[in-house]
Motif scaffolding. Structure first.
Motif, PDB file in Angstrom:
ATOM      1  N   SER A 228       9.964  -4.917   1.598  1.00 33.39           N
ATOM      2  CA  SER A 228      10.160  -4.846   3.056  1.00 33.39           C
ATOM      3  C   SER A 228       9.656  -3.495   3.549  1.00 33.39           C
ATOM      4  CB  SER A 228      11.630  -5.041   3.401  1.00 33.39           C
ATOM      5  OG  SER A 228      12.422  -4.059   2.745  1.00 33.39           O
ATOM      6  N   ALA A 229       8.372  -3.227   3.321  1.00 33.88           N
ATOM      7  CA  ALA A 229       7.778  -1.945   3.691  1.00 33.88           C
ATOM      8  C   ALA A 229       7.049  -2.081   5.016  1.00 33.88           C
ATOM      9  CB  ALA A 229       6.809  -1.487   2.605  1.00 33.88           C
ATOM     10  N   THR A 230       6.985  -0.971   5.757  1.00 36.43           N
ATOM     11  CA  THR A 230       6.270  -1.010   7.039  1.00 36.43           C
ATOM     12  C   THR A 230       4.761  -0.976   6.838  1.00 36.43           C
ATOM     13  OG1 THR A 230       6.489   1.402   7.208  1.00 36.43           O
ATOM     14  CG2 THR A 230       8.163   0.066   8.291  1.00 36.43           C
ATOM     15  N   GLU A 231       4.311  -0.351   5.740  1.00 36.20           N
ATOM     16  CA  GLU A 231       2.886  -0.351   5.413  1.00 36.20           C
ATOM     17  C   GLU A 231       2.729  -0.684   3.936  1.00 36.20           C
ATOM     18  OE1 GLU A 231       4.198   2.823   6.076  1.00 36.20           O
ATOM     19  OE2 GLU A 231       4.049   2.842   8.264  1.00 36.20           O
ATOM     20  N   VAL A 232       1.720  -1.483   3.612  1.00 37.63           N
ATOM     21  CA  VAL A 232       1.394  -1.791   2.221  1.00 37.63           C
ATOM     22  C   VAL A 232      -0.030  -1.320   1.972  1.00 37.63           C
ATOM     23  CG1 VAL A 232       1.205  -3.575   0.451  1.00 37.63           C
ATOM     24  CG2 VAL A 232       2.918  -3.805   2.281  1.00 37.63           C
ATOM     25  N   TYR A 233      -0.180  -0.379   1.053  1.00 31.22           N
ATOM     26  CA  TYR A 233      -1.486   0.216   0.797  1.00 31.22           C
ATOM     27  C   TYR A 233      -2.073  -0.285  -0.521  1.00 31.22           C
ATOM     28  CZ  TYR A 233      -0.195   3.676   4.362  1.00 31.22           C
ATOM     29  OH  TYR A 233       0.184   4.303   5.526  1.00 31.22           O
ATOM     30  N   GLY A 234      -3.362  -0.605  -0.498  1.00 29.32           N
ATOM     31  CA  GLY A 234      -4.114  -0.818  -1.720  1.00 29.32           C
ATOM     32  C   GLY A 234      -4.662   0.526  -2.165  1.00 29.32           C
ATOM     33  N   VAL A 235      -4.337   0.945  -3.388  1.00 31.64           N
ATOM     34  CA  VAL A 235      -4.760   2.258  -3.875  1.00 31.64           C
ATOM     35  C   VAL A 235      -5.471   2.095  -5.211  1.00 31.64           C
ATOM     36  CG1 VAL A 235      -2.834   3.382  -2.690  1.00 31.64           C
ATOM     37  CG2 VAL A 235      -2.586   2.747  -5.093  1.00 31.64           C
ATOM     38  N   GLY A 236      -6.106   3.191  -5.654  1.00 34.06           N
ATOM     39  CA  GLY A 236      -6.780   3.180  -6.945  1.00 34.06           C
ATOM     40  C   GLY A 236      -8.254   2.845  -6.838  1.00 34.06           C
ATOM     41  N   GLY A 237      -8.935   2.933  -7.969  1.00 32.18           N
ATOM     42  CA  GLY A 237     -10.381   2.793  -8.001  1.00 32.18           C
ATOM     43  C   GLY A 237     -10.904   1.444  -7.571  1.00 32.18           C
ATOM     44  N   ALA A 238     -10.214   0.353  -7.940  1.00 30.95           N
ATOM     45  CA  ALA A 238     -10.709  -0.976  -7.586  1.00 30.95           C
ATOM     46  C   ALA A 238     -10.702  -1.173  -6.072  1.00 30.95           C
ATOM     47  CB  ALA A 238      -9.864  -2.053  -8.266  1.00 30.95           C
ATOM     48  N   PHE A 239      -9.625  -0.771  -5.419  1.00 30.05           N
ATOM     49  CA  PHE A 239      -9.586  -0.893  -3.955  1.00 30.05           C
ATOM     50  C   PHE A 239     -10.574   0.066  -3.302  1.00 30.05           C
ATOM     51  CE2 PHE A 239      -5.421  -3.088  -4.390  1.00 30.05           C
ATOM     52  CZ  PHE A 239      -5.685  -4.172  -3.566  1.00 30.05           C
ATOM     53  N   ALA A 240     -10.776   1.239  -3.901  1.00 32.09           N
ATOM     54  CA  ALA A 240     -11.759   2.173  -3.354  1.00 32.09           C
ATOM     55  C   ALA A 240     -13.160   1.577  -3.407  1.00 32.09           C
ATOM     56  CB  ALA A 240     -11.720   3.498  -4.120  1.00 32.09           C
ATOM     57  N   SER A 241     -13.483   0.864  -4.495  1.00 32.20           N
ATOM     58  CA  SER A 241     -14.799   0.227  -4.579  1.00 32.20           C
ATOM     59  C   SER A 241     -14.903  -0.935  -3.604  1.00 32.20           C
ATOM     60  CB  SER A 241     -15.081  -0.245  -6.010  1.00 32.20           C
ATOM     61  OG  SER A 241     -14.177  -1.265  -6.401  1.00 32.20           O
ATOM     62  N   LEU A 242     -13.793  -1.611  -3.329  1.00 31.58           N
ATOM     63  CA  LEU A 242     -13.795  -2.659  -2.307  1.00 31.58           C
ATOM     64  C   LEU A 242     -14.118  -2.054  -0.949  1.00 31.58           C
ATOM     65  CD1 LEU A 242     -13.257  -5.523  -1.253  1.00 31.58           C
ATOM     66  CD2 LEU A 242     -10.824  -4.911  -1.113  1.00 31.58           C
ATOM     67  N   ALA A 243     -13.539  -0.901  -0.657  1.00 32.88           N
ATOM     68  CA  ALA A 243     -13.796  -0.241   0.625  1.00 32.88           C
ATOM     69  C   ALA A 243     -15.289   0.045   0.790  1.00 32.88           C
ATOM     70  CB  ALA A 243     -12.986   1.041   0.722  1.00 32.88           C
ATOM     71  N   LYS A 244     -15.957   0.397  -0.306  1.00 32.68           N
ATOM     72  CA  LYS A 244     -17.402   0.648  -0.230  1.00 32.68           C
ATOM     73  C   LYS A 244     -18.167  -0.625   0.077  1.00 32.68           C
ATOM     74  CE  LYS A 244     -17.365   4.595  -3.415  1.00 32.68           C
ATOM     75  NZ  LYS A 244     -17.817   5.112  -4.730  1.00 32.68           N
ATOM     76  N   LEU A 245     -17.755  -1.736  -0.516  1.00 34.04           N
ATOM     77  CA  LEU A 245     -18.408  -3.015  -0.229  1.00 34.04           C
ATOM     78  C   LEU A 245     -18.228  -3.418   1.227  1.00 34.04           C
ATOM     79  CD1 LEU A 245     -17.478  -5.225  -3.345  1.00 34.04           C
ATOM     80  CD2 LEU A 245     -19.754  -4.402  -2.707  1.00 34.04           C
ATOM     81  N   LEU A 246     -17.089  -3.038   1.801  1.00 35.23           N
ATOM     82  CA  LEU A 246     -16.790  -3.442   3.175  1.00 35.23           C
ATOM     83  C   LEU A 246     -17.566  -2.636   4.204  1.00 35.23           C
ATOM     84  CD1 LEU A 246     -12.999  -3.817   2.581  1.00 35.23           C
ATOM     85  CD2 LEU A 246     -14.657  -5.626   2.887  1.00 35.23           C
ATOM     86  N   LYS A 247     -18.064  -1.475   3.808  1.00 39.77           N
ATOM     87  CA  LYS A 247     -18.951  -0.666   4.647  1.00 39.77           C
ATOM     88  C   LYS A 247     -18.376  -0.433   6.036  1.00 39.77           C
ATOM     89  CE  LYS A 247     -23.001  -2.220   2.083  1.00 39.77           C
ATOM     90  NZ  LYS A 247     -24.282  -2.963   2.106  1.00 39.77           N
ATOM     91  N   GLY A 248     -17.108  -0.036   6.075  1.00 36.30           N
ATOM     92  CA  GLY A 248     -16.520   0.367   7.350  1.00 36.30           C
ATOM     93  C   GLY A 248     -15.777  -0.716   8.092  1.00 36.30           C
ATOM     94  N   SER A 249     -15.931  -1.986   7.694  1.00 34.60           N
ATOM     95  CA  SER A 249     -15.170  -3.034   8.376  1.00 34.60           C
ATOM     96  C   SER A 249     -13.720  -2.993   7.905  1.00 34.60           C
ATOM     97  CB  SER A 249     -15.781  -4.409   8.083  1.00 34.60           C
ATOM     98  OG  SER A 249     -15.763  -4.670   6.703  1.00 34.60           O
ATOM     99  N   ASP A 250     -12.851  -3.654   8.623  1.00 34.81           N
ATOM    100  CA  ASP A 250     -11.428  -3.620   8.307  1.00 34.81           C
ATOM    101  C   ASP A 250     -10.982  -5.010   7.882  1.00 34.81           C
ATOM    102  OD1 ASP A 250      -8.783  -3.161   8.057  1.00 34.81           O
ATOM    103  OD2 ASP A 250      -8.372  -2.867  10.178  1.00 34.81           O
ATOM    104  N   PRO A 251     -11.132  -5.320   6.592  1.00 36.55           N
ATOM    105  CA  PRO A 251     -10.871  -6.666   6.138  1.00 36.55           C
ATOM    106  C   PRO A 251      -9.402  -6.945   5.959  1.00 36.55           C
ATOM    107  CG  PRO A 251     -11.218  -5.334   4.265  1.00 36.55           C
ATOM    108  CD  PRO A 251     -11.296  -4.429   5.468  1.00 36.55           C
ATOM    109  N   LEU A 252      -8.604  -5.907   5.907  1.00 27.90           N
ATOM    110  CA  LEU A 252      -7.236  -6.105   5.507  1.00 27.90           C
ATOM    111  C   LEU A 252      -6.424  -6.774   6.611  1.00 27.90           C
ATOM    112  CD1 LEU A 252      -6.820  -2.769   3.574  1.00 27.90           C
ATOM    113  CD2 LEU A 252      -7.653  -4.980   2.808  1.00 27.90           C
ATOM    114  N   GLN A 253      -6.990  -6.854   7.786  1.00 27.81           N
ATOM    115  CA  GLN A 253      -6.409  -7.682   8.829  1.00 27.81           C
ATOM    116  C   GLN A 253      -6.991  -9.095   8.766  1.00 27.81           C
ATOM    117  OE1 GLN A 253      -3.983  -6.293  10.522  1.00 27.81           O
ATOM    118  NE2 GLN A 253      -4.387  -4.327   9.552  1.00 27.81           N
ATOM    119  N   GLU A 254      -8.112  -9.241   8.090  1.00 26.29           N
ATOM    120  CA  GLU A 254      -8.790 -10.529   7.994  1.00 26.29           C
ATOM    121  C   GLU A 254      -9.201 -10.757   6.546  1.00 26.29           C
ATOM    122  OE1 GLU A 254      -9.355 -12.993   9.969  1.00 26.29           O
ATOM    123  OE2 GLU A 254      -8.576 -12.150  11.834  1.00 26.29           O
ATOM    124  N   ALA A 255      -8.377 -11.481   5.797  1.00 23.72           N
ATOM    125  CA  ALA A 255      -8.682 -11.741   4.393  1.00 23.72           C
ATOM    126  C   ALA A 255      -9.965 -12.549   4.243  1.00 23.72           C
ATOM    127  CB  ALA A 255      -7.522 -12.478   3.733  1.00 23.72           C
TER     128      ALA A 255
END
Length: 325
Positions: A228-255
């Motif tokens: 029951s957290a107010t924010e849920v963060y993806g952390v670590g290298g795998a999520f960091a590489s996902l962020a690079k693939l996303l190239k600035g878009s915000d997918p975490l609101q849109e799976a």
């Protein structure tokens, strides 16, 4: 689970004197090794954190390397940053060490302990202020959670960290800090779920991961958690590489954006993925990674990616916590 009052007390680990404190942290992961320098002021709270700098980054797994590899790596860093010779050094071994005793090993057992002791002996003379800890998956989760607390000054978040051997989930439940792990890291999935091998179909890969979860009680417990957290963060290298693939878009609101990435990348073979910019070491795991990330984003409603893992938590953790299961 640990009391969050204890988690808050971790920050006293650097409180050996007033003024600026510098500490080296080595994240000895299953897919690579990172060396950080963390600076803090002794303020008695997480607000004492000042800065973190990455001094070295390699794809070398210390668990799979010669016993003297870490000493040589530190020598290379010390040649460029002589001050580390006089610094305390915390070395955190994770899933790569634990799996020396088998893919399903949850703790550091016989072969892992032998490797730990051999590396300690190799470090004793050149780096007497270095300490090597092999932590459990649950401890990894707690350290990643603490890293976000250091950065944000808050304790209302949850974290999900994907490693090569395991994944971790940590969150506050009343006064307790809950941490769960499952042996569903990207390397583990790529080697154990045939449907995720490149080229693949992400739906078949997802079904293979689901079958693996269904057959393992710890994985089922992980996915049954309801933070029951107010924010849920993806952390670590795998999520960091996902962020690079996303190239600035915000997918975490849109799976659906992550799903599209899985649809586009899973059918590619390793050579095609490498040609597209995926590191050769990680290309065979990419479909497993994206499929797992989509499952986690959907189940836990991840709200953002933070490019941090265990390093800050390790810097501020007490020796007792690092030595505990």
């Amino acid at each position: 689970m640990i009391n969050t009052a204890l988690a808050m007390s971790f920050v006293l680990a650097l409180a050996c004197r007033s003024g600026a404190v510098s500490l080296m942290v080595v994240d000895a992961g299953s897919t690579g090794t990172r060396i950080y320098e963390v600076q803090s002021e002794f303020l008695g709270t997480v607000g004492g954190f000042k800065s973190i700098a990455t001094l070295s980054k390699t794809d070398t797994s210390l668990a799979d390397s010669d016993d003297k590899a870490l000493a040589l790596l530190l020598d290379d860093v010390a040649a460029r940053h002589p001050r580390i010779k006089n610094s305390d050094i915390k070395i955190i071994g994770t899933g790569g060490f634990r799996r020396l005793d088998g893919a399903q090993a949850r703790r550091c057992l016989t072969l892992c302990l032998e490797k730990r002791d051999a590396i300690r002996r190799a470090l004793a003379s050149p780096y007497p202020r270095a300490e090597l800890f092999i932590v459990s998956g649950e401890a990894e989760g707690r350290l990643s959670w603490l890293s976000l607390q250091v950065l944000t000054g808050k304790d209302t978040h949850a974290i999900i960290d994907i490693g090569g051997s395991t994944i971790e989930l940590a969150y506050k439940d009343g006064p307790l800090l809950v941490s769960k792990m499952a042996a569903l890291g990207t390397t583990a999935l790529a080697s154990q779920v045939a449907a995720c091998a490149a080229p693949a179909d992400y739906k078949n890969c997802t079904q293979g991961i689901e079958s693996m979860i269904a057959g393992d009680s710890q994985s089922r417990e992980f996915f049954a958690a309801a933070p029951s957290a107010t924010e849920v963060y993806g952390v670590g290298g795998a999520f960091a590489s996902l962020a690079k693939l996303l190239k600035g878009s915000d997918p975490l609101q849109e799976a659906t954006i992550v799903e599209q990435l899985a649809r586009e990348n899973c059918p590619k073979n390793v050579a095609e993925l490498v040609a597209d910019g995926t590191p050769a070491k990680h290309a065979p795991q990419l479909c497993a990674q994206l499929s797992l990330e989509l499952m986690l984003i959907t189940k836990f409603k991840i709200t953002a990616i933070k490019n941090v893992s265990i390093e800050l938590g390790a810097a501020f953790a007490s020796t007792a916590e690092l030595a505990s299961p």
